[in-house]
Enzyme design. Structure first.
Site, PDB file in Angstrom:
ATOM      1  CD1 TRP A   1      -2.433   1.960   0.585  1.00 50.82           C
ATOM      2  CD2 TRP A   1      -2.084   1.755   2.592  1.00 50.82           C
ATOM      3  NE1 TRP A   1      -3.391   2.869   1.245  1.00 50.82           N
ATOM      4  CE2 TRP A   1      -3.160   2.788   2.357  1.00 50.82           C
ATOM      5  CE3 TRP A   1      -1.639   1.711   3.955  1.00 50.82           C
ATOM      6  CZ2 TRP A   1      -3.684   3.677   3.663  1.00 50.82           C
ATOM      7  CZ3 TRP A   1      -2.187   2.636   5.026  1.00 50.82           C
ATOM      8  CH2 TRP A   1      -3.208   3.595   4.514  1.00 50.82           C
TER       9      TRP A   1
ATOM     10  CG  ASP B   1      -2.627  -2.757   7.084  1.00 54.41           C
ATOM     11  OD1 ASP B   1      -3.852  -2.992   7.565  1.00 54.41           O
ATOM     12  OD2 ASP B   1      -2.107  -2.117   6.225  1.00 54.41           O
TER      13      ASP B   1
ATOM     14  CE  LYS C   1     -10.614   0.143   2.570  1.00 57.28           C
ATOM     15  NZ  LYS C   1      -9.412   0.676   3.129  1.00 57.28           N
TER      16      LYS C   1
HETATM   17  C1  LMR Z   1      -6.627   2.231  -0.752  1.00 57.60           C
HETATM   18  O1  LMR Z   1      -5.467   1.392  -0.726  1.00 57.60           O
HETATM   19  O2  LMR Z   1      -7.226   2.454  -1.625  1.00 57.60           O
HETATM   20  C2  LMR Z   1      -7.471   2.437   0.577  1.00 57.60           C
HETATM   21  O3  LMR Z   1      -6.693   1.683   1.883  1.00 57.60           O
HETATM   22  C3  LMR Z   1      -7.726   3.600   0.909  1.00 57.60           C
HETATM   23  C4  LMR Z   1      -6.538   4.640   1.338  1.00 57.60           C
HETATM   24  O4  LMR Z   1      -6.605   5.320   2.205  1.00 57.60           O
HETATM   25  O5  LMR Z   1      -5.561   4.473   0.404  1.00 57.60           O
END
Ligand code: LMR
Length: 393
Positions: free
Chosen positions: A127, A208, A243
């Site tokens: 992420w 996570d 979510k």
């Molecule tokens: C995403 O990866 O799109 C979600 O986890 C929202 C975010 O805060 O980035």
């Protein structure tokens, strides 16, 4: 002084939402930020959540501060949701946090204060906000390889080879389920192997868990966290309710720290409280009260579970439909791998230049890494999406 400040680049994910909102083309499609959308492209409030909110509003006795650790009903119920019976209460502490991001940040602050030499190891890819969170807390990060060359499975050997370079006390961030951005998850056997590996190398896992219930279901999505708990490992879990309860803007999450022995709990809890107090002082009440109510009321919980099943089922359907539409558009089954992946995200295998063309020529938004939010697709627009992707390939 302030005139010396330069403009920061837009956030790679949330910045897309701003650009999407400004786009006036009526046919636009948003596959950027990870939010669930229904077949009509809306993100409605779940009925279970609406009912719980109504009750919470009617019965709320006060707006006094919560304690630093948050709402005890929430922390108890979210711990049960994640760990079931696997984590003894006397060797764990769960603290409420503003979203999964808040939980990660508190973990990072705590780690930096207690283990200033520690490095955080992140999957490559991960992420986009993970490295930024650790950097902001002063924790350096390094990558470990995660995917096989074709990005279809986890390359556990590569992962462990890279992690052999980690030093004792380093932190290893794992995605509990629905790996963001690839949709490729660890198998049960791989979680078992990793538990032994982390114990042997004295590494601290941080799971996570942002998508529990969006992969295979509430329990299967927690197998990693539950196995680590059963093995008596020392580890962290950052859970998010954004979510699975659809309460993105309410900012509800929880950090759980499992210790090897009950005797560490008092000290660990006190130090996490220090990290919370100088960060957001104590967490916001509303969203957590709603989650606690849904989880604690058998009818609301049943309704919520059904709503979650519906969301998960729709994402699966979109995966199948997308693969089928791509087959029609390009004449090969090149995109069939999407069916096996889990959660909101998958890689389309597009270059940043192809992603830019999708946005400029077709009003289709996705993250420049080629990550698509499958939960943002809908049957009515899938043929156009598939044609557009085919045209930039
Ligand atoms: C995403 O990866 O799109 C979600 O986890 C929202 C975010 O805060 O980035």
């Amino acid at each position: 002084m302030l005139e010396k400040i330069s403009v920061a680049p837009p956030d790679p994910i949330l910045g897309l939402t701003d650009a999407f909102r400004k786009d006036t083309r009526p046919e636009k499609i948003n596959l950027g930020v990870g939010i669930y959308q229904d077949e009509t492209g809306r993100t409605p409030v779940l009925a279970s959540v609406k009912r719980a909110e109504h009750l919470a509003w009617q019965e709320e006795p006060t707006k006094e501060y919560l304690g630093i650790g948050g709402d005890p009903l929430f922390t108890e119920r979210i711990r049960d949701l994640v760990f079931g019976e696997t984590l003894p209460a006397n060797r764990s502490v769960t603290m409420q946090a503003p979203g999964g991001t808040g939980a990660l940040r508190i973990a990072a602050d705590f780690l930096h204060q207690q283990f200033p030499q520690a490095t955080a190891w992140l999957s490559q890819p991960t992420w986009a906000n993970h490295p930024a969170i650790f950097a902001a807390a002063g924790v350096p990060s390094r990558d470990y390889g995660y995917l096989t060359a074709d990005s279809r499975a986890v390359d556990l050997n590569k992962m462990m080879d890279n992690l052999r370079e980690a030093r004792e006390g380093d932190v290893v961030l794992l995605h509990g389920c629905c790996h963001n951005p690839s949709g490729v998850d660890l198998t049960g056997d791989q979680w078992h192997t990793l538990a032994d590996f982390f114990r042997k190398h004295r590494l601290l896992p941080l799971i996570d868990l942002a998508y529990q219930g969006f992969g295979d279901g509430l329990e299967p999505d927690a197998i990693g966290a539950r196995h680590f708990a059963q093995q008596g490992l020392e580890f962290f879990t950052a859970a998010s309710c954004s979510k699975n309860f659809g309460i993105y803007r309410e900012r509800v999450g929880a950090l759980t720290i499992a210790t090897e022995s009950a005797s560490s709990i008092e000290a660990v809890t006190s130090q996490v409280k220090v990290a919370v107090r100088c960060n957001f002082s104590n967490p916001p009440a509303h969203g957590a009260a709603v989650v606690a109510r849904v989880l604690g009321d058998s009818l609301l919980r049943q309704l919520w579970t059904q709503e979650l099943d519906t969301m998960r089922g729709r994402i699966r359907d979109m995966r199948d439909l997308f693969a089928a539409e791509m087959q029609l558009a390009i004449g090969t089954n090149r995109f069939d791998f999407i069916r096996q992946q889990r959660g909101m995200f998958s890689f389309a295998g597009l270059t940043p230049a192809q992603v830019d063309r999708l946005r400029d020529e077709h009003a289709i938004y996705m993250v420049r890494s080629g990550r698509m939010n499958v939960a943002g697709m809908c049957a009515a627009t899938l043929p156009r999406l598939a044609q557009a992707i085919a045209s930039v390939l």
